[in-house]
Design a protein around this motif. Structure first.
Motif, short mmCIF file in Angstrom:
data_model
loop_
_atom_site.label_atom_id
_atom_site.label_comp_id
_atom_site.label_asym_id
_atom_site.label_seq_id
_atom_site.Cartn_x
_atom_site.Cartn_y
_atom_site.Cartn_z
N ASP A 1 0.82 -1.22 0.00
CA ASP A 1 0.00 0.00 0.00
C ASP A 1 0.85 1.26 0.00
O ASP A 1 0.40 2.31 -0.45
CB ASP A 1 -0.93 0.04 1.22
CG ASP A 1 -2.14 -0.85 1.04
OD1 ASP A 1 -2.40 -1.27 -0.10
OD2 ASP A 1 -2.83 -1.12 2.05
N HIS B 1 4.66 3.94 -4.08
CA HIS B 1 4.17 5.05 -4.91
C HIS B 1 5.33 5.62 -5.72
O HIS B 1 6.49 5.32 -5.48
CB HIS B 1 3.54 6.14 -4.03
CG HIS B 1 4.51 6.82 -3.12
ND1 HIS B 1 4.92 6.26 -1.94
CD2 HIS B 1 5.18 8.00 -3.25
CE1 HIS B 1 5.79 7.05 -1.36
NE2 HIS B 1 5.98 8.12 -2.14
N TRP B 2 4.97 6.45 -6.68
CA TRP B 2 5.96 7.08 -7.53
C TRP B 2 5.61 8.56 -7.58
O TRP B 2 4.49 8.94 -7.93
CB TRP B 2 5.91 6.46 -8.92
CG TRP B 2 6.80 7.09 -9.94
CD1 TRP B 2 8.11 7.44 -9.80
CD2 TRP B 2 6.46 7.42 -11.29
NE1 TRP B 2 8.60 7.97 -10.95
CE2 TRP B 2 7.59 7.96 -11.90
CE3 TRP B 2 5.31 7.30 -12.03
CZ2 TRP B 2 7.61 8.40 -13.20
CZ3 TRP B 2 5.34 7.72 -13.34
CH2 TRP B 2 6.47 8.26 -13.92
N THR C 1 1.41 12.03 -6.83
CA THR C 1 2.00 10.69 -6.75
C THR C 1 1.12 9.68 -7.47
O THR C 1 -0.10 9.84 -7.56
CB THR C 1 2.18 10.23 -5.29
OG1 THR C 1 0.91 10.22 -4.66
CG2 THR C 1 3.13 11.14 -4.54
N LEU C 2 1.75 8.66 -7.94
CA LEU C 2 1.06 7.53 -8.56
C LEU C 2 1.15 6.37 -7.56
O LEU C 2 2.23 5.81 -7.35
CB LEU C 2 1.73 7.17 -9.89
CG LEU C 2 1.09 6.08 -10.71
CD1 LEU C 2 -0.26 6.54 -11.21
CD2 LEU C 2 1.98 5.72 -11.88
N ASN C 3 0.02 6.03 -6.92
CA ASN C 3 -0.01 5.01 -5.88
C ASN C 3 -0.25 3.63 -6.49
O ASN C 3 -1.32 3.07 -6.38
CB ASN C 3 -1.09 5.33 -4.85
CG ASN C 3 -0.81 6.62 -4.15
OD1 ASN C 3 0.33 6.94 -3.85
ND2 ASN C 3 -1.85 7.39 -3.87
N TYR C 4 0.77 3.08 -7.11
CA TYR C 4 0.61 1.78 -7.77
C TYR C 4 0.55 0.64 -6.75
O TYR C 4 0.07 -0.44 -7.07
CB TYR C 4 1.70 1.54 -8.80
CG TYR C 4 3.11 1.45 -8.26
CD1 TYR C 4 3.64 0.23 -7.90
CD2 TYR C 4 3.90 2.58 -8.13
CE1 TYR C 4 4.93 0.12 -7.41
CE2 TYR C 4 5.18 2.50 -7.64
CZ TYR C 4 5.70 1.27 -7.28
OH TYR C 4 6.97 1.18 -6.80
N GLY C 5 0.99 0.85 -5.54
CA GLY C 5 0.92 -0.17 -4.50
C GLY C 5 -0.52 -0.49 -4.13
O GLY C 5 -0.87 -1.65 -3.89
N LYS C 6 -1.37 0.52 -4.09
CA LYS C 6 -2.79 0.29 -3.80
C LYS C 6 -3.44 -0.50 -4.93
O LYS C 6 -4.31 -1.33 -4.69
CB LYS C 6 -3.51 1.61 -3.57
CG LYS C 6 -3.10 2.27 -2.28
CD LYS C 6 -3.87 3.53 -2.02
CE LYS C 6 -3.39 4.16 -0.70
NZ LYS C 6 -4.15 5.33 -0.35
N PHE C 7 -2.99 -0.24 -6.15
CA PHE C 7 -3.50 -1.01 -7.29
C PHE C 7 -3.07 -2.47 -7.19
O PHE C 7 -3.86 -3.38 -7.42
CB PHE C 7 -3.01 -0.40 -8.61
CG PHE C 7 -3.40 -1.20 -9.81
CD1 PHE C 7 -4.70 -1.19 -10.26
CD2 PHE C 7 -2.47 -2.00 -10.48
CE1 PHE C 7 -5.09 -1.96 -11.36
CE2 PHE C 7 -2.84 -2.75 -11.57
CZ PHE C 7 -4.15 -2.73 -12.01
N LEU C 8 -1.81 -2.70 -6.82
CA LEU C 8 -1.33 -4.08 -6.64
C LEU C 8 -2.13 -4.79 -5.55
O LEU C 8 -2.47 -5.96 -5.68
CB LEU C 8 0.16 -4.09 -6.30
CG LEU C 8 1.11 -3.71 -7.42
CD1 LEU C 8 2.55 -3.65 -6.90
CD2 LEU C 8 1.02 -4.68 -8.57
N THR C 9 -2.46 -4.07 -4.48
CA THR C 9 -3.28 -4.64 -3.41
C THR C 9 -4.66 -5.02 -3.94
O THR C 9 -5.18 -6.10 -3.62
CB THR C 9 -3.41 -3.65 -2.24
OG1 THR C 9 -2.11 -3.34 -1.75
CG2 THR C 9 -4.25 -4.22 -1.13
#
Length: 142
Positions: free
Chosen positions: A55, A58-59, A66-74
């Motif tokens: 979660d 992010h980038w 920011t691009l929260n790609y961790g939430k997408f992975l979750t």
């Protein structure tokens, strides 16, 4: 208008509408359970290998953006776990239904094949209706 209300009441009182409503409610509750499983148990365990919780990945694109790609992975992990659990549940239910359901008996054959024209004819026929050949007792039964 009264006919419309009557049809609507009949539609609502059908069993499949109630089953669908119960399924949606249970699905919502099940979603929160799977989300908790992923966020509270699986992500921290995976974080041991990656050094952080998914979660929090992010980038920074620009400044505070920011691009929260961790939430997408979750969310993807949530979906895959839920799909796996539903797949397993359906396999178990189908297996139980096959064991508990009525057994299908094999039906006795009702037709045979004419040895001359190879058409399918009634089992009681003594003459083929297609080629008019007289049939003997050695005709193959389907």
């Amino acid at each position: 208008m009264k006919e419309f209300i009557k049809e609507f009441k009949a539609f609502i009182s059908r069993g499949n509408v109630m089953d669908m409503a119960v399924g949606i409610i249970i699905g919502g509750a099940f979603t929160s359970i799977v989300s908790s499983l992923v966020e509270d148990i699986i992500n921290p365990i995976l974080g041991l290998f990656g050094g952080m919780n998914f979660d929090q990945l992010h980038w920074n694109i620009l400044g505070e953006v920011t691009l929260n790609y961790g939430k997408f992975l979750t969310a993807v992990i949530n979906f895959l776990i839920m799909a796996l659990i539903i797949f397993i549940m359906m396999k178990i239910m189908n297996r139980a239904a096959a064991k508990l359901g009525p057994k299908q008996e094999e039906k006795a054959p009702t037709t045979k094949t004419c040895p001359y024209c190879k058409s399918e004819i009634s089992l009681e026929a003594v003459r083929c209706p297609h080629c008019t050949s007289i049939l003997d007792e050695t005709v193959e039964i389907k």
